[in-house]
Design an enzyme around this catalytic site. Structure first.
Site, PDB file in Angstrom:
ATOM      1  N   CYS A   7      -3.647  -1.837  -9.373  1.00 58.08           N
ATOM      2  CA  CYS A   7      -4.720  -0.336  -9.031  1.00 58.08           C
ATOM      3  C   CYS A   7      -4.320   0.359  -8.587  1.00 58.08           C
ATOM      4  CB  CYS A   7      -6.317  -0.762  -8.706  1.00 58.08           C
ATOM      5  SG  CYS A   7      -5.857  -1.411  -7.192  1.00 58.08           S
ATOM      6  N   ASN A  10      -5.035  -0.549  -4.435  1.00 58.19           N
ATOM      7  CA  ASN A  10      -5.066  -2.045  -4.135  1.00 58.19           C
ATOM      8  C   ASN A  10      -5.458  -2.773  -3.083  1.00 58.19           C
ATOM      9  OD1 ASN A  10      -2.097  -4.201  -3.165  1.00 58.19           O
ATOM     10  ND2 ASN A  10      -3.625  -4.568  -4.650  1.00 58.19           N
ATOM     11  N   CYS A  12      -9.343  -2.638  -3.931  1.00 62.94           N
ATOM     12  CA  CYS A  12     -10.782  -2.455  -4.551  1.00 62.94           C
ATOM     13  C   CYS A  12     -10.011  -3.743  -5.945  1.00 62.94           C
ATOM     14  CB  CYS A  12     -11.537  -1.728  -4.858  1.00 62.94           C
ATOM     15  SG  CYS A  12     -12.025  -0.574  -3.257  1.00 62.94           S
ATOM     16  N   ARG A  13     -10.296  -3.175  -6.726  1.00 61.21           N
ATOM     17  CA  ARG A  13     -10.135  -3.769  -7.896  1.00 61.21           C
ATOM     18  C   ARG A  13      -8.889  -4.434  -8.337  1.00 61.21           C
ATOM     19  NH1 ARG A  13      -9.389   1.909 -11.375  1.00 61.21           N
ATOM     20  NH2 ARG A  13      -9.065   1.670  -9.937  1.00 61.21           N
ATOM     21  N   SER A  14      -7.913  -4.121  -7.830  1.00 60.43           N
ATOM     22  CA  SER A  14      -6.479  -4.790  -7.924  1.00 60.43           C
ATOM     23  C   SER A  14      -6.901  -6.553  -7.354  1.00 60.43           C
ATOM     24  CB  SER A  14      -5.445  -4.800  -7.798  1.00 60.43           C
ATOM     25  OG  SER A  14      -5.063  -4.366  -6.697  1.00 60.43           O
ATOM     26  N   ASP A 123     -13.301   3.442 -10.930  1.00 62.18           N
ATOM     27  CA  ASP A 123     -12.948   3.067  -9.350  1.00 62.18           C
ATOM     28  C   ASP A 123     -14.155   3.007  -8.643  1.00 62.18           C
ATOM     29  OD1 ASP A 123     -12.107   4.022  -7.463  1.00 62.18           O
ATOM     30  OD2 ASP A 123     -10.987   5.280  -7.674  1.00 62.18           O
TER      31      ASP A 123
END
Ligand code: 4NP
Length: 154
Positions: A7, A10, A12-14, A123
């Site tokens: 993401c 690196n 939050c999401r990934s 996001d």
């Protein structure tokens, strides 16, 4: 098999995707090496965002050990699949791919659960905790679908 989740930051999401995929693969007994990386190096060395950690902890996963790192050229060769969270990540990751073999490893992660729809993991950085709940459920669907396909091939 080795899977890289990517993401923007690196944080939050990934890292959430990494934790979910690693733990679900372990539960199913699927040998999978999972890592995550950023397209933007501004958060390099940082722990996952506290809201991401809280959401993951609530669901029984620990990601506090993960540290943000930028994607490298070596990643394109080392990993079998490279899954990105949104179309900006997709453009950035594709644009740095060293050859056509690595190009073919790259896809939006949500295409695992919703093939061909090109859906994005939104996001959550500038929103509240609710955004992280939404991210969790999308990532879980994609991870389960990806593992279902591996299970079918075994
Ligand atoms: P991520 O979230 O890409 O899911 O880790 C973000 C992290 C940092 C920023 C944006 C999104 N940022 O603007 O610094």
């Amino acid at each position: 098999m080795k899977v890289l989740l990517v993401c923007l930051g690196n944080i939050c999401r990934s890292p959430m995707a990494e934790g979910i995929l690693r733990d679900l693969a372990k539960t199913r007994g699927i040998p999978l090496q999972v890592d995550s990386a950023a397209t933007y190096s501004g958060h390099e060395g940082e722990h996952p965002d506290s809201r991401a950690q809280a959401e993951m902890k609530k669901r029984g996963h620990s990601i506090q050990h993960i540290r943000s790192r930028p994607i490298t050229q070596a990643d394109y060769l080392e990993f079998d699949r490279i899954f990105v969270m949104d179309k900006n990540n997709l453009r950035d990751v594709l644009s740095q791919a060293p050859n056509s073999t690595s190009f073919q490893k790259i896809d939006l992660f949500l295409n695992q659960a919703w093939p061909g729809k090109d859906l994005e993991v939104p996001d959550p950085y500038f929103g509240g905790q609710q955004g992280f709940e939404r991210v969790y459920s999308l990532l879980e669907r994609a991870a389960e679908a990806f593992l279902d396909e591996i299970d079918e091939q075994r």
